[in-house]
Design a protein around this motif. Structure first.
Motif, PDB file in Angstrom:
ATOM      1  N   GLU A   1       0.860  -1.204   0.000  1.00  0.00           N
ATOM      2  CA  GLU A   1       0.000   0.000   0.000  1.00  0.00           C
ATOM      3  C   GLU A   1       0.889   1.244   0.000  1.00  0.00           C
ATOM      4  OE1 GLU A   1      -3.289   0.150   0.008  1.00  0.00           O
ATOM      5  OE2 GLU A   1      -3.693  -2.002   0.244  1.00  0.00           O
ATOM      6  N   ARG A   2       0.418   2.270  -0.713  1.00  0.00           N
ATOM      7  CA  ARG A   2       1.164   3.522  -0.817  1.00  0.00           C
ATOM      8  C   ARG A   2       1.522   4.115   0.555  1.00  0.00           C
ATOM      9  NH1 ARG A   2       2.543   7.441  -4.248  1.00  0.00           N
ATOM     10  NH2 ARG A   2       2.242   9.593  -3.595  1.00  0.00           N
ATOM     11  N   GLY A   3       0.536   4.061   1.481  1.00  0.00           N
ATOM     12  CA  GLY A   3       0.748   4.689   2.788  1.00  0.00           C
ATOM     13  C   GLY A   3       1.512   3.816   3.775  1.00  0.00           C
ATOM     14  N   ASN A   4       1.824   2.583   3.403  1.00  0.00           N
ATOM     15  CA  ASN A   4       2.451   1.658   4.343  1.00  0.00           C
ATOM     16  C   ASN A   4       3.981   1.816   4.309  1.00  0.00           C
ATOM     17  OD1 ASN A   4       3.395  -0.510   5.833  1.00  0.00           O
ATOM     18  ND2 ASN A   4       1.664  -1.806   5.252  1.00  0.00           N
ATOM     19  N   LYS A   5       4.455   2.728   5.177  1.00  0.00           N
ATOM     20  CA  LYS A   5       5.878   3.070   5.151  1.00  0.00           C
ATOM     21  C   LYS A   5       6.762   1.871   5.488  1.00  0.00           C
ATOM     22  CE  LYS A   5       6.000   8.020   5.825  1.00  0.00           C
ATOM     23  NZ  LYS A   5       6.102   9.111   6.767  1.00  0.00           N
ATOM     24  N   ALA A   6       6.296   1.051   6.438  1.00  0.00           N
ATOM     25  CA  ALA A   6       7.113  -0.096   6.870  1.00  0.00           C
ATOM     26  C   ALA A   6       7.315  -1.069   5.705  1.00  0.00           C
ATOM     27  CB  ALA A   6       6.435  -0.799   8.033  1.00  0.00           C
ATOM     28  N   GLU A   7       6.231  -1.331   4.966  1.00  0.00           N
ATOM     29  CA  GLU A   7       6.349  -2.266   3.836  1.00  0.00           C
ATOM     30  C   GLU A   7       7.186  -1.680   2.706  1.00  0.00           C
ATOM     31  OE1 GLU A   7       2.736  -3.968   2.356  1.00  0.00           O
ATOM     32  OE2 GLU A   7       2.312  -4.981   4.251  1.00  0.00           O
ATOM     33  N   ARG A   8       7.065  -0.368   2.524  1.00  0.00           N
ATOM     34  CA  ARG A   8       7.872   0.274   1.466  1.00  0.00           C
ATOM     35  C   ARG A   8       9.354   0.210   1.824  1.00  0.00           C
ATOM     36  NH1 ARG A   8       4.606   4.547  -1.860  1.00  0.00           N
ATOM     37  NH2 ARG A   8       6.641   5.270  -2.497  1.00  0.00           N
ATOM     38  N   LYS A   9       9.647   0.395   3.119  1.00  0.00           N
ATOM     39  CA  LYS A   9      11.045   0.330   3.554  1.00  0.00           C
ATOM     40  C   LYS A   9      11.579  -1.093   3.352  1.00  0.00           C
ATOM     41  CE  LYS A   9      14.252   1.387   7.165  1.00  0.00           C
ATOM     42  NZ  LYS A   9      14.525   1.361   8.576  1.00  0.00           N
ATOM     43  N   GLN A  10      10.719  -2.053   3.678  1.00  0.00           N
ATOM     44  CA  GLN A  10      11.100  -3.455   3.505  1.00  0.00           C
ATOM     45  C   GLN A  10      11.413  -3.745   2.031  1.00  0.00           C
ATOM     46  OE1 GLN A  10      11.355  -4.802   6.469  1.00  0.00           O
ATOM     47  NE2 GLN A  10      12.405  -6.499   5.449  1.00  0.00           N
ATOM     48  N   ALA A  11      10.570  -3.190   1.144  1.00  0.00           N
ATOM     49  CA  ALA A  11      10.763  -3.405  -0.292  1.00  0.00           C
ATOM     50  C   ALA A  11      12.082  -2.760  -0.750  1.00  0.00           C
ATOM     51  CB  ALA A  11       9.591  -2.818  -1.073  1.00  0.00           C
ATOM     52  N   LEU A  12      12.380  -1.584  -0.179  1.00  0.00           N
ATOM     53  CA  LEU A  12      13.641  -0.907  -0.534  1.00  0.00           C
ATOM     54  C   LEU A  12      14.855  -1.705  -0.060  1.00  0.00           C
ATOM     55  CD1 LEU A  12      13.155   2.921   0.077  1.00  0.00           C
ATOM     56  CD2 LEU A  12      13.758   1.772  -2.060  1.00  0.00           C
ATOM     57  N   LEU A  13      14.692  -2.283   1.146  1.00  0.00           N
ATOM     58  CA  LEU A  13      15.791  -3.078   1.714  1.00  0.00           C
ATOM     59  C   LEU A  13      16.156  -4.277   0.834  1.00  0.00           C
ATOM     60  CD1 LEU A  13      15.382  -3.503   5.574  1.00  0.00           C
ATOM     61  CD2 LEU A  13      17.344  -2.576   4.329  1.00  0.00           C
ATOM     62  N   ARG A  14      15.162  -4.756   0.081  1.00  0.00           N
ATOM     63  CA  ARG A  14      15.411  -5.906  -0.808  1.00  0.00           C
ATOM     64  C   ARG A  14      16.556  -5.617  -1.775  1.00  0.00           C
ATOM     65  NH1 ARG A  14      14.409 -10.762  -0.821  1.00  0.00           N
ATOM     66  NH2 ARG A  14      13.497 -11.016  -2.871  1.00  0.00           N
ATOM     67  N   ASN A  15      16.776  -4.322  -2.068  1.00  0.00           N
ATOM     68  CA  ASN A  15      17.914  -3.948  -2.918  1.00  0.00           C
ATOM     69  C   ASN A  15      19.218  -4.479  -2.344  1.00  0.00           C
ATOM     70  OD1 ASN A  15      17.527  -1.977  -5.294  1.00  0.00           O
ATOM     71  ND2 ASN A  15      16.106  -1.179  -3.758  1.00  0.00           N
ATOM     72  N   TYR A  16      19.318  -4.402  -0.986  1.00  0.00           N
ATOM     73  CA  TYR A  16      20.583  -4.744  -0.354  1.00  0.00           C
ATOM     74  C   TYR A  16      20.683  -6.236  -0.044  1.00  0.00           C
ATOM     75  CZ  TYR A  16      20.779   0.187  -0.565  1.00  0.00           C
ATOM     76  OH  TYR A  16      20.779   1.464  -1.080  1.00  0.00           O
TER      77      TYR A  16
END
Ligand SMILES: Cc1cc2nc3c(=O)[nH]c(=O)nc-3n(C[C@H](O)[C@H](O)[C@H](O)COP(=O)(O)O)c2cc1C
Length: 223
Positions: free
Chosen positions: A107-122
Motif C-alpha cells: 500500500e502507498r501509505g504503508n511506510k514499513a512495507e515500502r522500507k522493507q521493499a527498498l531493503l530488498r535492494n541490499y
C-alpha cells in the motif's frame, strides 16, 4: 542474422526482483562477461571494472550492506547522484514505483512495507550473483555513458541465456562498504550494481511491468 532476435530481447527483458536458488555456472558467467567486453566505449577506453560476487562473498556483502542500512548510516556516493526529477521524468518515476508496489501488494501509505521493499535492494532481491560495476573515481559523465552501454549489453546477453537481472543504482549508495568487502581499490568508484540469476516467476515483484514514452515524446525526425 534475424533482427527478430534483438527485437525480442529488447521487448521481453524486464527488471527481475526475485530469483530461484540456482547459481549460473562458472563457464556461463565467463561467457556472459566475455561477450559484454564487446561493448563500445569512447576511444575504446573500456572504463568498466566489474566485480562479480557469488556464494559466501555475496552473502558477506549482503550482510554488511544490510547492517549498514539498518544502523541508519547516511547514504554516500562516489559520483554525483541526481534524483530530483520534475515534469515528465517525475511522472515516469512515480509510475515505475507504483508498478512495483502494486505488483507486490504494498500500500502507498504503508511506510514499513515500502522500507522493507527498498531493503530488498541490499539483499540483491535474493539473487545468487551481484555484479558491482565501477569506473575510476576521477572519471565523469562522458565515461559513465560507456558504463551504461556496457550495462545494457550485459542485461541483453543475460536475457539471451534466460537469465534475469536488475540494475541497481541503490548499490552505489554505500561504496565504502562494498569496496572494503570486495577489496576494490580506493581509486575506483562504484557506479551501479546488477543482481542476476534465474527468475522466480512466482514472486509477485516480478509481475511489475513499466511502459515507455511515445516515440514522438523522445525522438524528433528532421529532414
Ligand atoms: C542505472 C539504473 C539504476 C537502477 N536502479 C534501480 C534500483 O536501485 N533498484 C531497483 O529496484 N531498480 C532499479 N533500476 C531498474 C529500473 O527501475 C527499471 O529498469 C525501470 O523501471 C524500467 O523497468 P524494466 O527494467 O522492467 O523495463 C535501475 C535501472 C537502471 C538502468
Amino acid at each position: 542474422m534475424p533482427s527478430t532476435v534483438i527485437k525480442q530481447l529488447l521487448k521481453q527483458r524486464h527488471s527481475v526482483r526475485g530469483f530461484l536458488n540456482k547459481e549460473v555456472t562458472p563457464e556461463l558467467l565467463e561467457e556472459i562477461f566475455s561477450l559484454a567486453q564487446h561493448a563500445v566505449s569512447n576511444c575504446n577506453t573500456q572504463p568498466w571494472k566489474t566485480f562479480v560476487a557469488s556464494a559466501n562473498v555475496k552473502d558477506n556483502l549482503k550482510q554488511n550492506l544490510i547492517d549498514t542500512v539498518m544502523t541508519g548510516t547516511k547514504p554516500d556516493s562516489d559520483f554525483q547522484y541526481y534524483s530530483d526529477f520534475k515534469g515528465e521524468h517525475q511522472v515516469r518515476q512515480i509510475e515505475c514505483a507504483k508498478a512495483l508496489y502494486n505488483a507486490m501488494g504494498v500500500e502507498r501509505g504503508n511506510k514499513a512495507e515500502r522500507k522493507q521493499a527498498l531493503l530488498r535492494n541490499y539483499e540483491f532481491f535474493g539473487a545468487p550473483h551481484v555484479a558491482i560495476i565501477c569506473m575510476p573515481k576521477s572519471f565523469e559523465i562522458n565515461n559513465a555513458l560507456d558504463i551504461g552501454i556496457y550495462l545494457q549489453s550485459l542485461m541483453l546477453i543475460m536475457e539471451s541465456f534466460g537469465i534475469g537481472s536488475c540494475a541497481q543504482g541503490a548499490l552505489s549508495f554505500y561504496p565504502q562498504i562494498i569496496k572494503d568487502t570486495l577489496n576494490i581499490p580506493e581509486s575506483m568508484g562504484v557506479l551501479v550494481g546488477l543482481s542476476f540469476g534465474y527468475e522466480d516467476k512466482s514472486q509477485l515483484a516480478n509481475n511489475a511491468r513499466t511502459s515507455r514514452a511515445m516515440l514522438s515524446d523522445s525522438v524528433t525526425f528532421l529532414s
